[in-house]
Write a protein that holds these residues in place. Structure first.
Motif, PDB file in Angstrom:
ATOM      1  N   MET A   1       0.623  -1.163   0.108  1.00  0.00           N
ATOM      2  CA  MET A   1      -0.016  -0.121   0.046  1.00  0.00           C
ATOM      3  C   MET A   1       0.807   1.269  -0.095  1.00  0.00           C
ATOM      4  O   MET A   1       1.878   1.238   0.524  1.00  0.00           O
ATOM      5  CB  MET A   1      -0.972  -0.216   1.110  1.00  0.00           C
ATOM      6  N   THR A   2       0.441   2.147  -0.637  1.00  0.00           N
ATOM      7  CA  THR A   2       1.169   3.622  -0.571  1.00  0.00           C
ATOM      8  C   THR A   2       0.600   4.579   0.378  1.00  0.00           C
ATOM      9  O   THR A   2      -0.835   4.382   0.725  1.00  0.00           O
ATOM     10  CB  THR A   2       1.101   4.199  -2.007  1.00  0.00           C
ATOM     11  N   ARG A   3       1.256   5.613   0.351  1.00  0.00           N
ATOM     12  CA  ARG A   3       0.761   6.753   1.463  1.00  0.00           C
ATOM     13  C   ARG A   3      -0.431   7.237   0.840  1.00  0.00           C
ATOM     14  O   ARG A   3      -1.446   7.617   1.719  1.00  0.00           O
ATOM     15  CB  ARG A   3       1.975   7.706   1.501  1.00  0.00           C
TER      16      ARG A   3
ATOM     17  N   VAL B   1      -1.515   9.605   8.575  1.00  0.00           N
ATOM     18  CA  VAL B   1      -0.896   8.694   7.637  1.00  0.00           C
ATOM     19  C   VAL B   1       0.530   8.810   7.723  1.00  0.00           C
ATOM     20  O   VAL B   1       1.471   7.833   7.659  1.00  0.00           O
ATOM     21  CB  VAL B   1      -1.233   9.418   6.204  1.00  0.00           C
ATOM     22  N   ASP B   2       1.215  10.033   8.035  1.00  0.00           N
ATOM     23  CA  ASP B   2       2.499  10.247   8.386  1.00  0.00           C
ATOM     24  C   ASP B   2       3.109   9.297   9.594  1.00  0.00           C
ATOM     25  O   ASP B   2       4.160   8.756   9.227  1.00  0.00           O
ATOM     26  CB  ASP B   2       2.954  11.774   8.623  1.00  0.00           C
ATOM     27  N   GLN B   3       2.185   9.332  10.510  1.00  0.00           N
ATOM     28  CA  GLN B   3       2.417   8.487  11.754  1.00  0.00           C
ATOM     29  C   GLN B   3       2.584   7.020  11.212  1.00  0.00           C
ATOM     30  O   GLN B   3       3.450   6.255  11.909  1.00  0.00           O
ATOM     31  CB  GLN B   3       1.536   8.788  12.870  1.00  0.00           C
ATOM     32  N   ILE B   4       1.737   6.399  10.616  1.00  0.00           N
ATOM     33  CA  ILE B   4       1.451   5.200  10.164  1.00  0.00           C
ATOM     34  C   ILE B   4       2.528   4.690   9.464  1.00  0.00           C
ATOM     35  O   ILE B   4       3.491   3.750   9.594  1.00  0.00           O
ATOM     36  CB  ILE B   4       0.372   4.958   9.497  1.00  0.00           C
ATOM     37  N   VAL B   5       3.142   5.565   8.548  1.00  0.00           N
ATOM     38  CA  VAL B   5       4.412   5.464   7.474  1.00  0.00           C
ATOM     39  C   VAL B   5       5.645   5.385   8.308  1.00  0.00           C
ATOM     40  O   VAL B   5       6.315   4.292   8.179  1.00  0.00           O
ATOM     41  CB  VAL B   5       4.407   6.397   6.500  1.00  0.00           C
TER      42      VAL B   5
ATOM     43  N   GLY C   1       6.122   1.375   9.033  1.00  0.00           N
ATOM     44  CA  GLY C   1       6.673   1.140   7.891  1.00  0.00           C
ATOM     45  C   GLY C   1       5.847   0.196   6.994  1.00  0.00           C
ATOM     46  O   GLY C   1       6.537  -0.550   6.176  1.00  0.00           O
ATOM     47  N   VAL C   2       4.554   0.321   6.829  1.00  0.00           N
ATOM     48  CA  VAL C   2       3.815  -0.497   5.959  1.00  0.00           C
ATOM     49  C   VAL C   2       3.522   0.088   4.645  1.00  0.00           C
ATOM     50  O   VAL C   2       2.895  -0.580   3.805  1.00  0.00           O
ATOM     51  CB  VAL C   2       2.456  -0.696   6.800  1.00  0.00           C
ATOM     52  N   CYS C   3       3.985   1.211   4.458  1.00  0.00           N
ATOM     53  CA  CYS C   3       3.735   1.766   3.219  1.00  0.00           C
ATOM     54  C   CYS C   3       5.008   1.993   2.395  1.00  0.00           C
ATOM     55  O   CYS C   3       6.083   2.080   2.839  1.00  0.00           O
ATOM     56  CB  CYS C   3       3.079   3.335   3.318  1.00  0.00           C
ATOM     57  N   ARG C   4       4.639   1.844   1.039  1.00  0.00           N
ATOM     58  CA  ARG C   4       5.790   2.016   0.036  1.00  0.00           C
ATOM     59  C   ARG C   4       5.916   3.220  -0.690  1.00  0.00           C
ATOM     60  O   ARG C   4       4.729   3.987  -0.579  1.00  0.00           O
ATOM     61  CB  ARG C   4       6.046   0.798  -0.972  1.00  0.00           C
TER      62      ARG C   4
END
Length: 86
Positions: free
Chosen positions: A1-3, A75-79, A83-86
């Motif tokens: 998944m992406t940002r 979203v920034d915090q999740i990324v 580290g679940v986003c590419r």
């Protein structure tokens, strides 16, 4: 998944939780509590939607959803934290 995908899923979930925002353009910079009216229970619901959408059950720490003020900050915090986003 992406940002971008994470952001879209979260904004769509906000519209589902708060029907008065359906059809409105949300930027992601609206305050989750003050402007969107999302309490801690609604934030957990955002987590559930995200996990179900991407099939990542129990991969995102629920504490991440309690502190950010906006969807974009979330979203920034999740990324950063997961580290679940590419």
């Amino acid at each position: 998944m992406t940002r971008s995908e994470v952001r879209t899923v979260l904004l769509d979930a906000v519209r589902e939780l708060r029907p008065e925002f359906a059809g409105l353009r949300l930027t992601g910079n609206e305050h989750l509590g003050a402007e969107l009216g999302l309490d801690s229970v609604a934030r957990v619901e955002l987590l559930v939607v995200l996990e179900e959408e991407f099939g990542i059950e129990d991969e995102v720490d629920p504490r991440i959803f309690m502190t950010p003020a906006t969807v974009n900050a979330l979203v920034d915090q999740i990324v950063v934290a997961e580290g679940v986003c590419r």
